[in-house]
Design a protein around this motif. Sequence first.
Motif, PDB file in Angstrom:
ATOM      1  N   ALA A   1       0.829  -1.206   0.000  1.00 40.56           N
ATOM      2  CA  ALA A   1       0.000   0.000   0.000  1.00 40.56           C
ATOM      3  C   ALA A   1       0.864   1.257   0.000  1.00 40.56           C
ATOM      4  O   ALA A   1       0.575   2.221  -0.717  1.00 40.56           O
ATOM      5  CB  ALA A   1      -0.927  -0.012   1.210  1.00 40.56           C
ATOM      6  N   ILE A   2       1.934   1.250   0.785  1.00 42.27           N
ATOM      7  CA  ILE A   2       2.832   2.394   0.828  1.00 42.27           C
ATOM      8  C   ILE A   2       3.484   2.602  -0.534  1.00 42.27           C
ATOM      9  O   ILE A   2       3.634   3.737  -1.016  1.00 42.27           O
ATOM     10  CB  ILE A   2       3.905   2.206   1.923  1.00 42.27           C
ATOM     11  N   GLY A   3       3.859   1.513  -1.179  1.00 42.26           N
ATOM     12  CA  GLY A   3       4.444   1.611  -2.508  1.00 42.26           C
ATOM     13  C   GLY A   3       3.476   2.214  -3.507  1.00 42.26           C
ATOM     14  O   GLY A   3       3.863   3.027  -4.361  1.00 42.26           O
ATOM     15  N   ILE A   4       2.203   1.860  -3.383  1.00 48.89           N
ATOM     16  CA  ILE A   4       1.172   2.400  -4.279  1.00 48.89           C
ATOM     17  C   ILE A   4       1.026   3.907  -4.073  1.00 48.89           C
ATOM     18  O   ILE A   4       0.908   4.666  -5.034  1.00 48.89           O
ATOM     19  CB  ILE A   4      -0.175   1.683  -4.022  1.00 48.89           C
ATOM     20  N   ILE A   5       1.035   4.337  -2.818  1.00 49.13           N
ATOM     21  CA  ILE A   5       0.900   5.776  -2.531  1.00 49.13           C
ATOM     22  C   ILE A   5       2.080   6.543  -3.138  1.00 49.13           C
ATOM     23  O   ILE A   5       1.900   7.607  -3.734  1.00 49.13           O
ATOM     24  CB  ILE A   5       0.816   6.033  -1.018  1.00 49.13           C
ATOM     25  N   LYS A   6       3.270   6.001  -3.003  1.00 46.41           N
ATOM     26  CA  LYS A   6       4.463   6.667  -3.525  1.00 46.41           C
ATOM     27  C   LYS A   6       4.429   6.786  -5.047  1.00 46.41           C
ATOM     28  O   LYS A   6       5.004   7.714  -5.616  1.00 46.41           O
ATOM     29  CB  LYS A   6       5.716   5.914  -3.081  1.00 46.41           C
ATOM     30  N   GLU A   7       3.739   5.849  -5.698  1.00 47.21           N
ATOM     31  CA  GLU A   7       3.713   5.819  -7.158  1.00 47.21           C
ATOM     32  C   GLU A   7       2.575   6.648  -7.754  1.00 47.21           C
ATOM     33  O   GLU A   7       2.547   6.889  -8.956  1.00 47.21           O
ATOM     34  CB  GLU A   7       3.575   4.377  -7.653  1.00 47.21           C
ATOM     35  N   ASN A   8       1.633   7.061  -6.928  1.00 49.16           N
ATOM     36  CA  ASN A   8       0.459   7.768  -7.429  1.00 49.16           C
ATOM     37  C   ASN A   8       0.403   9.191  -6.879  1.00 49.16           C
ATOM     38  O   ASN A   8       0.982   9.495  -5.832  1.00 49.16           O
ATOM     39  CB  ASN A   8      -0.822   7.014  -7.062  1.00 49.16           C
ATOM     40  N   ASN A   9      -0.338  10.040  -7.554  1.00 49.60           N
ATOM     41  CA  ASN A   9      -0.450  11.433  -7.133  1.00 49.60           C
ATOM     42  C   ASN A   9      -1.402  11.605  -5.954  1.00 49.60           C
ATOM     43  O   ASN A   9      -1.067  12.213  -4.954  1.00 49.60           O
ATOM     44  CB  ASN A   9      -0.929  12.301  -8.304  1.00 49.60           C
ATOM     45  N   ILE A  10      -2.603  11.060  -6.083  1.00 50.78           N
ATOM     46  CA  ILE A  10      -3.622  11.231  -5.051  1.00 50.78           C
ATOM     47  C   ILE A  10      -4.197   9.870  -4.660  1.00 50.78           C
ATOM     48  O   ILE A  10      -4.717   9.138  -5.504  1.00 50.78           O
ATOM     49  CB  ILE A  10      -4.762  12.146  -5.533  1.00 50.78           C
ATOM     50  N   CYS A  11      -4.102   9.544  -3.381  1.00 49.58           N
ATOM     51  CA  CYS A  11      -4.689   8.326  -2.844  1.00 49.58           C
ATOM     52  C   CYS A  11      -5.607   8.703  -1.679  1.00 49.58           C
ATOM     53  O   CYS A  11      -5.363   9.690  -0.988  1.00 49.58           O
ATOM     54  CB  CYS A  11      -3.608   7.365  -2.349  1.00 49.58           C
ATOM     55  N   SER A  12      -6.644   7.921  -1.481  1.00 50.82           N
ATOM     56  CA  SER A  12      -7.601   8.199  -0.411  1.00 50.82           C
ATOM     57  C   SER A  12      -7.828   6.954   0.430  1.00 50.82           C
ATOM     58  O   SER A  12      -7.755   5.829  -0.075  1.00 50.82           O
ATOM     59  CB  SER A  12      -8.940   8.672  -0.990  1.00 50.82           C
ATOM     60  N   LEU A  13      -8.094   7.182   1.698  1.00 51.80           N
ATOM     61  CA  LEU A  13      -8.428   6.106   2.625  1.00 51.80           C
ATOM     62  C   LEU A  13      -9.830   6.341   3.159  1.00 51.80           C
ATOM     63  O   LEU A  13     -10.122   7.410   3.701  1.00 51.80           O
ATOM     64  CB  LEU A  13      -7.431   6.066   3.783  1.00 51.80           C
ATOM     65  N   VAL A  14     -10.713   5.354   2.995  1.00 47.34           N
ATOM     66  CA  VAL A  14     -12.071   5.429   3.540  1.00 47.34           C
ATOM     67  C   VAL A  14     -12.368   4.147   4.300  1.00 47.34           C
ATOM     68  O   VAL A  14     -11.738   3.115   4.074  1.00 47.34           O
ATOM     69  CB  VAL A  14     -13.135   5.636   2.434  1.00 47.34           C
ATOM     70  N   SER A  15     -13.332   4.210   5.193  1.00 53.77           N
ATOM     71  CA  SER A  15     -13.846   3.018   5.859  1.00 53.77           C
ATOM     72  C   SER A  15     -15.273   2.805   5.377  1.00 53.77           C
ATOM     73  O   SER A  15     -15.784   3.578   4.574  1.00 53.77           O
ATOM     74  CB  SER A  15     -13.799   3.173   7.383  1.00 53.77           C
ATOM     75  N   ASP A  16     -15.914   1.758   5.860  1.00 57.67           N
ATOM     76  CA  ASP A  16     -17.293   1.489   5.422  1.00 57.67           C
ATOM     77  C   ASP A  16     -18.239   2.604   5.842  1.00 57.67           C
ATOM     78  O   ASP A  16     -19.213   2.891   5.150  1.00 57.67           O
ATOM     79  CB  ASP A  16     -17.784   0.160   5.997  1.00 57.67           C
ATOM     80  N   ALA A  17     -17.967   3.221   6.977  1.00 52.04           N
ATOM     81  CA  ALA A  17     -18.844   4.287   7.474  1.00 52.04           C
ATOM     82  C   ALA A  17     -18.102   5.129   8.490  1.00 52.04           C
ATOM     83  O   ALA A  17     -17.371   4.612   9.338  1.00 52.04           O
ATOM     84  CB  ALA A  17     -20.098   3.696   8.118  1.00 52.04           C
ATOM     85  N   GLY A  18     -18.275   6.453   8.397  1.00 49.68           N
ATOM     86  CA  GLY A  18     -17.669   7.354   9.362  1.00 49.68           C
ATOM     87  C   GLY A  18     -16.203   7.635   9.080  1.00 49.68           C
ATOM     88  O   GLY A  18     -15.736   7.526   7.953  1.00 49.68           O
ATOM     89  N   MET A  19     -15.476   7.993  10.125  1.00 47.22           N
ATOM     90  CA  MET A  19     -14.065   8.341   9.991  1.00 47.22           C
ATOM     91  C   MET A  19     -13.182   7.103  10.069  1.00 47.22           C
ATOM     92  O   MET A  19     -13.332   6.291  10.983  1.00 47.22           O
ATOM     93  CB  MET A  19     -13.650   9.322  11.093  1.00 47.22           C
ATOM     94  N   PRO A  20     -12.276   6.939   9.115  1.00 46.50           N
ATOM     95  CA  PRO A  20     -11.307   5.840   9.222  1.00 46.50           C
ATOM     96  C   PRO A  20     -10.557   5.918  10.539  1.00 46.50           C
ATOM     97  O   PRO A  20     -10.409   7.003  11.126  1.00 46.50           O
ATOM     98  CB  PRO A  20     -10.365   6.102   8.035  1.00 46.50           C
ATOM     99  N   VAL A  21     -10.109   4.779  11.028  1.00 48.52           N
ATOM    100  CA  VAL A  21      -9.315   4.634  12.249  1.00 48.52           C
ATOM    101  C   VAL A  21     -10.169   4.648  13.516  1.00 48.52           C
ATOM    102  O   VAL A  21      -9.879   3.922  14.474  1.00 48.52           O
ATOM    103  CB  VAL A  21      -8.204   5.714  12.378  1.00 48.52           C
TER     104      VAL A  21
END
Length: 229
Positions: A68-88
């Motif tokens: 996942a970290i490698g994907i973020i480094k290779e792309n311009n914009i990445c987003s993190l979402v959960s099924d509902a509400g705030m991630p984490v």
Amino acid sequence: MGKLYIIGTPIGNLKDISLRAVEILKESDIIFVEDKRVTIKLLNSLEIGKKELFTFSEYNAHKVLNKAIGIIKENNICSLVSDAGMPVISDPGYQLINKCWEENIEIDIIPGPNAPSAAIAISGFPGSKYMFQGFLPRGKNKRRLFRKMKDLGILFVFFESPQRLNNTLKEILEIVGNRDIFIAREMTKVHQELFRGKVSEAIQHFSKKNVKGEITVVLSGKEDENEKI
């Protein structure tokens, strides 16, 4: 070097999403999701169309973190979402965010709906301080937790499953006492139910029905202590 956006999504009603969240989801090269089926439903409702989704859940986080970290480094914009509400917040994602800090990857946040804060607001209970537990532990650890918070003059907020609700309410009555309690079931959804009353009244109310859905509970603090803290 890419950038990761932490995006809050609706806790129920899909219209409860910010304009900025929609904008970034549209611009995202890849979206890290808890469950692809849930996120696809959200994207379709927003008419965003197909997006590349990468599953990052509590079950596979340790296996896919480096990828996942490698994907973020290779792309311009990445987003993190959960099924509902705030991630984490009682949802997966902290491993990814923590690793981004370690790797000096830029992070930004788009806040959104949050079940604990929404329940506190609508409960109308006094007190600006609260303890959020997430899902309660089981057995002796749950009873030990209730004994610890019995004398605290703060609100106690937690999630509970429909199957365990009545048993938990009975333990609260036994250990903590007959406090004021607020219970939100399926908040912002079609079958939303909001209950406010005493713990004993909640036991009577919910024992008469087949309880279903997601539940958030707000238990009032010790009497006369809210104003002192």
